[in-house]
Design a protein around this motif. Structure first.
Motif, PDB file in Angstrom:
ATOM      1  N   ARG A   1       0.822  -1.221   0.000  1.00 63.49           N
ATOM      2  CA  ARG A   1       0.000   0.000   0.000  1.00 63.49           C
ATOM      3  C   ARG A   1       0.852   1.266   0.000  1.00 63.49           C
ATOM      4  N   ASP A   2       1.991   1.221   0.685  1.00 63.41           N
ATOM      5  CA  ASP A   2       2.852   2.404   0.811  1.00 63.41           C
ATOM      6  C   ASP A   2       3.414   2.897  -0.516  1.00 63.41           C
ATOM      7  N   VAL A   3       3.558   2.026  -1.497  1.00 65.52           N
ATOM      8  CA  VAL A   3       4.108   2.445  -2.789  1.00 65.52           C
ATOM      9  C   VAL A   3       3.037   2.949  -3.758  1.00 65.52           C
ATOM     10  N   LYS A   4       1.808   3.041  -3.286  1.00 65.16           N
ATOM     11  CA  LYS A   4       0.675   3.552  -4.071  1.00 65.16           C
ATOM     12  C   LYS A   4       0.494   2.780  -5.384  1.00 65.16           C
ATOM     13  N   PRO A   5       0.128   1.513  -5.288  1.00 63.20           N
ATOM     14  CA  PRO A   5       0.020   0.661  -6.474  1.00 63.20           C
ATOM     15  C   PRO A   5      -1.306   0.835  -7.222  1.00 63.20           C
ATOM     16  N   TYR A   6      -1.531   2.036  -7.682  1.00 64.60           N
ATOM     17  CA  TYR A   6      -2.744   2.331  -8.438  1.00 64.60           C
ATOM     18  C   TYR A   6      -2.447   3.499  -9.364  1.00 64.60           C
ATOM     19  N   LEU A   7      -3.279   3.665 -10.359  1.00 70.82           N
ATOM     20  CA  LEU A   7      -3.105   4.726 -11.353  1.00 70.82           C
ATOM     21  C   LEU A   7      -3.410   6.074 -10.713  1.00 70.82           C
ATOM     22  N   ILE A   8      -2.464   6.997 -10.813  1.00 69.15           N
ATOM     23  CA  ILE A   8      -2.652   8.347 -10.292  1.00 69.15           C
ATOM     24  C   ILE A   8      -2.758   9.289 -11.483  1.00 69.15           C
ATOM     25  N   THR A   9      -3.886   9.973 -11.568  1.00 75.31           N
ATOM     26  CA  THR A   9      -4.100  10.943 -12.646  1.00 75.31           C
ATOM     27  C   THR A   9      -4.698  12.215 -12.059  1.00 75.31           C
ATOM     28  N   SER A  10      -4.547  13.291 -12.793  1.00 73.05           N
ATOM     29  CA  SER A  10      -5.126  14.550 -12.337  1.00 73.05           C
ATOM     30  C   SER A  10      -6.348  14.885 -13.189  1.00 73.05           C
TER      31      SER A  10
ATOM     32  N   VAL B   1       7.973  -4.282  -7.310  1.00 67.86           N
ATOM     33  CA  VAL B   1       7.426  -4.747  -8.592  1.00 67.86           C
ATOM     34  C   VAL B   1       6.098  -4.044  -8.887  1.00 67.86           C
ATOM     35  N   ASN B   2       5.260  -3.908  -7.876  1.00 67.43           N
ATOM     36  CA  ASN B   2       3.969  -3.254  -8.095  1.00 67.43           C
ATOM     37  C   ASN B   2       4.114  -1.750  -8.295  1.00 67.43           C
ATOM     38  N   ALA B   3       5.124  -1.146  -7.692  1.00 67.61           N
ATOM     39  CA  ALA B   3       5.414   0.264  -7.972  1.00 67.61           C
ATOM     40  C   ALA B   3       5.925   0.396  -9.409  1.00 67.61           C
ATOM     41  N   HIS B   4       6.793  -0.518  -9.830  1.00 62.40           N
ATOM     42  CA  HIS B   4       7.336  -0.521 -11.195  1.00 62.40           C
ATOM     43  C   HIS B   4       6.203  -0.510 -12.216  1.00 62.40           C
ATOM     44  N   ARG B   5       5.189  -1.314 -11.947  1.00 63.48           N
ATOM     45  CA  ARG B   5       4.062  -1.429 -12.864  1.00 63.48           C
ATOM     46  C   ARG B   5       3.439  -0.065 -13.172  1.00 63.48           C
TER      47      ARG B   5
ATOM     48  N   ASP C   1       0.090   7.132 -16.168  1.00 62.29           N
ATOM     49  CA  ASP C   1       0.195   7.487 -14.750  1.00 62.29           C
ATOM     50  C   ASP C   1       0.946   8.795 -14.557  1.00 62.29           C
ATOM     51  N   GLU C   2       0.535   9.567 -13.550  1.00 65.01           N
ATOM     52  CA  GLU C   2       1.187  10.840 -13.244  1.00 65.01           C
ATOM     53  C   GLU C   2       1.854  10.817 -11.867  1.00 65.01           C
ATOM     54  N   GLY C   3       1.946   9.648 -11.247  1.00 63.83           N
ATOM     55  CA  GLY C   3       2.505   9.553  -9.902  1.00 63.83           C
ATOM     56  C   GLY C   3       3.879   8.919  -9.833  1.00 63.83           C
ATOM     57  N   ALA C   4       4.566   8.798 -10.982  1.00 62.46           N
ATOM     58  CA  ALA C   4       5.875   8.131 -10.996  1.00 62.46           C
ATOM     59  C   ALA C   4       6.884   8.834 -10.094  1.00 62.46           C
ATOM     60  N   ALA C   5       6.948  10.147 -10.150  1.00 59.94           N
ATOM     61  CA  ALA C   5       7.922  10.896  -9.338  1.00 59.94           C
ATOM     62  C   ALA C   5       7.672  10.666  -7.847  1.00 59.94           C
ATOM     63  N   GLU C   6       6.410  10.635  -7.468  1.00 63.84           N
ATOM     64  CA  GLU C   6       6.050  10.402  -6.067  1.00 63.84           C
ATOM     65  C   GLU C   6       6.465   8.998  -5.619  1.00 63.84           C
ATOM     66  N   ARG C   7       6.203   8.007  -6.452  1.00 57.43           N
ATOM     67  CA  ARG C   7       6.591   6.630  -6.117  1.00 57.43           C
ATOM     68  C   ARG C   7       8.108   6.482  -6.060  1.00 57.43           C
ATOM     69  N   LEU C   8       8.787   7.109  -7.017  1.00 53.54           N
ATOM     70  CA  LEU C   8      10.249   7.039  -7.016  1.00 53.54           C
ATOM     71  C   LEU C   8      10.821   7.650  -5.743  1.00 53.54           C
ATOM     72  N   GLU C   9      10.219   8.749  -5.298  1.00 50.52           N
ATOM     73  CA  GLU C   9      10.673   9.383  -4.057  1.00 50.52           C
ATOM     74  C   GLU C   9      10.457   8.449  -2.862  1.00 50.52           C
TER      75      GLU C   9
END
Length: 172
Positions: A52-61, A111-115, A122-130
């Protein structure tokens, strides 16, 4: 099963027996790295918390689209392997870093963050990478390949972790 991390539902007894047909003892133990509740039952909460902490879902604005979010075949192929994860925890619980210190996110979460990091929609890559650029994130991986060997779905787990590391290096 016999000291190897695997799903019991995918193991055939005939594959555990020696070729000479002599009787052997088969041992079954709870998966490593998670608190044992009773017998073979473990508390999966630390595993799912990392997931859950890596936000394994599509983030869009913005507003939800009125039609599906179209993606090219090459964009989809970029993360196709990591979509096969079934959250069985085999990769994470085969990882010596996870055994030693339960604060490591673990291979399944990465792996689920990678997805989603490599999903063009997705627009949340930078957040997940952080999130993964933490002391408990991708840098804890020691590349032992236990995770890749343990995956019942054949996901190239270590490769996905290395791709996230590379994305972090080139994001700077």
């Amino acid at each position: 099963i016999n000291g190897v991390n695997r799903l019991a539902c995918k193991v055939l007894m005939k594959d555990l027996l020696p070729k000479d047909g002599k009787p052997i003892t088969i041992t079954i133990a709870p998966i490593r790295g998670l608190p044992v509740e009773k017998d073979l039952y473990v508390d999966m909460e630390p595993f799912f918390k990392a997931f859950r902490d890596v936000k394994p879902y599509l983030i869009t604005s913005g507003n939800p689209p009125s039609a599906e979010r179209i993606q090219s075949q090459s964009d989809r192929a970029r993360f196709d392997d990591t979509t096969k994860c079934i959250l069985c925890a085999c990769c994470t619980t085969s990882c010596p870093v996870f055994w030693a210190d339960g604060s490591y996110f673990g291979p399944a979460a990465i792996v689920n963050a990678h997805r989603f990091i490599f999903d063009s929609r997705d627009e949340g890559a930078a957040e997940r990478l952080e999130i993964l650029n933490d002391a408990e994130g991708v840098w804890r991986c020691r590349t032992t390949f236990n995770c890749t060997d343990a995956c019942p779905r054949g996901i190239q787990v270590t490769q996905a972790i290395q791709e996230v590391k590379r994305a972090l290096l080139f994001a700077r």
